[in-house]
Scaffold this motif. Structure first.
Motif, PDB file in Angstrom:
ATOM      1  N   GLU A  49      49.041  14.126 -34.983  1.00  0.00           N
ATOM      2  CA  GLU A  49      49.396  14.142 -33.551  1.00  0.00           C
ATOM      3  C   GLU A  49      48.547  13.163 -32.759  1.00  0.00           C
ATOM      4  O   GLU A  49      47.350  13.020 -33.018  1.00  0.00           O
ATOM      5  N   PHE A  58      41.724  23.937 -25.833  1.00  0.00           N
ATOM      6  CA  PHE A  58      42.161  25.133 -26.560  1.00  0.00           C
ATOM      7  C   PHE A  58      41.247  25.255 -27.776  1.00  0.00           C
ATOM      8  O   PHE A  58      40.551  24.286 -28.116  1.00  0.00           O
ATOM      9  N   GLN A  67      50.244  17.715 -40.756  1.00  0.00           N
ATOM     10  CA  GLN A  67      50.488  17.463 -39.334  1.00  0.00           C
ATOM     11  C   GLN A  67      49.684  16.258 -38.877  1.00  0.00           C
ATOM     12  O   GLN A  67      48.544  16.068 -39.299  1.00  0.00           O
ATOM     13  N   ASP A  74      45.470  15.766 -26.692  1.00  0.00           N
ATOM     14  CA  ASP A  74      45.807  16.695 -27.783  1.00  0.00           C
ATOM     15  C   ASP A  74      46.009  15.837 -29.040  1.00  0.00           C
ATOM     16  O   ASP A  74      46.710  14.821 -28.988  1.00  0.00           O
ATOM     17  N   THR A  75      45.374  16.196 -30.150  1.00  0.00           N
ATOM     18  CA  THR A  75      45.468  15.382 -31.363  1.00  0.00           C
ATOM     19  C   THR A  75      45.345  16.261 -32.607  1.00  0.00           C
ATOM     20  O   THR A  75      44.806  17.360 -32.531  1.00  0.00           O
ATOM     21  N   ASP A 104      43.702  20.688 -35.430  1.00  0.00           N
ATOM     22  CA  ASP A 104      44.392  20.353 -34.189  1.00  0.00           C
ATOM     23  C   ASP A 104      43.432  20.657 -33.045  1.00  0.00           C
ATOM     24  O   ASP A 104      42.983  21.796 -32.895  1.00  0.00           O
ATOM     25  N   GLU A 109      53.942  15.124 -32.269  1.00  0.00           N
ATOM     26  CA  GLU A 109      53.280  15.778 -33.400  1.00  0.00           C
ATOM     27  C   GLU A 109      54.225  16.145 -34.528  1.00  0.00           C
ATOM     28  O   GLU A 109      54.698  17.266 -34.610  1.00  0.00           O
TER      29      GLU A 109
HETATM   30 MN    MN Z   1      47.825  19.757 -30.926  1.00  0.00          MN
END
Ligand code: MN
Ligand code: MN
Length: 298
Positions: A281, A58, A279, A100-101, A89, A192
């Motif tokens: 994640e 993404f 955030q 995803d991180t 992100d 997350e």
């Molecule tokens: Mn993410």
């Protein structure tokens, strides 16, 4: 939900995506500084992912201050970083298998708020194992963030990662709620936590730069047809940015595709103006007595 049906080769692709992502996340974070352009960091990270053998899952999300998610630079965006709280992100896929991180880079002097989501994620990962209720993970997150005197953002959650799908069951809440769902061996999930000095509930802002395919159907306009071809071949059901489209007048084309119900947008999700959000994640694969974090540096 369970991902226990995946083959070892498919788990290897999840791990490969995670390994690429760990490197790109940390290098991208190092590039964030006052005066640097958002677009430069996003494009650098997306290109680096491809150099290392993955694809962006993404668009790189760059959320500033009260923004929590779904912000990415627009076409010819000239925004630069100031003394702000910045969340990066980032996602990678290898043949549709995802990692995803996220990480907060704090240039605003609010170390404790950034620290709260880091520690919440570590506490959450510590309780992950087969049979754990997803609500227990949320309770750990809530307790750590409460301890700092902040609020978890409760209407954003962690999630499962499916093949070409960024968000699948189960949701991993950011507070202690009874979800009735247990994790199973082999589940691939992103956890997350978000911490804020605001209310703990985000709402939709006006800006929209990220889109995904909703319904494939025939379109008459030439640019719209070209865009749809790129979307179905390159992104499939994964989110993409306006700036990723190789067509003239990308913004107008996307408005057209959205009106026709072909794509849907992801509005920026944000706290109240003046508040800050941090955030952190990671993506994990659940094991019998713990988990493997795919997005840690090796
Ligand atoms: Mn993410
Ligand atoms: Mn996620």
């Amino acid at each position: 939900m369970s991902s226990v049906d995946l083959t070892e080769e498919q788990y290897e692709k999840h791990r490969e995506a995670g390994e690429i992502l760990a490197e790109v996340r940390d290098e991208a974070a190092d590039r964030v500084d006052v005066g640097v352009a958002h677009l430069e960091v996003a494009e650098w990270a997306e290109e680096r992912i491809r150099e290392l053998g993955g694809e962006p899952a993404f668009p790189v999300n760059i959320s500033v201050d009260h923004e929590a998610a779904h912000a990415t630079p627009g076409v010819d965006d000239d925004a630069t970083f100031g003394e702000e709280m910045i969340n990066l992100d980032i996602g990678v896929h290898v043949d549709g298998w995802l990692a995803d991180t996220a990480i907060t880079v704090d240039l605003s002097g609010h170390d404790e708020l950034a620290e709260a989501s880091v520690e919440a994620l570590e506490a959450a990962i510590d309780v992950v194992e087969a049979g754990v209720h997803t609500g227990e993970i949320g309770a750990e997150i809530e307790s750590v963030i409460d301890g700092y005197g902040f609020n978890p953002v409760v209407n954003l959650t962690g999630h499962g990662l499916g093949h070409w799908e960024q968000h699948t069951e189960p949701n991993i809440p950011n507070r202690g709620v009874d979800t009735g769902t247990e994790l199973e061996v082999g589940d691939v999930v992103a956890i997350e936590p978000f911490a804020t000095d605001g209310t703990g509930k985000v709402s939709e802002g006006a800006s929209e730069e990220i889109f995904a395919l909703e319904h494939e159907r025939s379109v008459r306009n030439r640019q719209a047809r070209q865009a749809l071809e790129q979307i179905t071949e390159e992104f499939r059901t994964l989110p993409f940015a306006t700036r990723w489209l190789d067509v003239d007048r990308a913004e107008m084309t996307l408005r057209r595709l959205k009106q026709q119900g072909v794509v849907h947008g992801y509005p920026v999700l944000q706290e109240e103006e003046g508040r800050l959000v941090s955030q952190k994640e990671h993506t994990v694969i659940v094991t019998e007595d713990g988990c493997e974090v795919t997005t840690r540096p090796r």
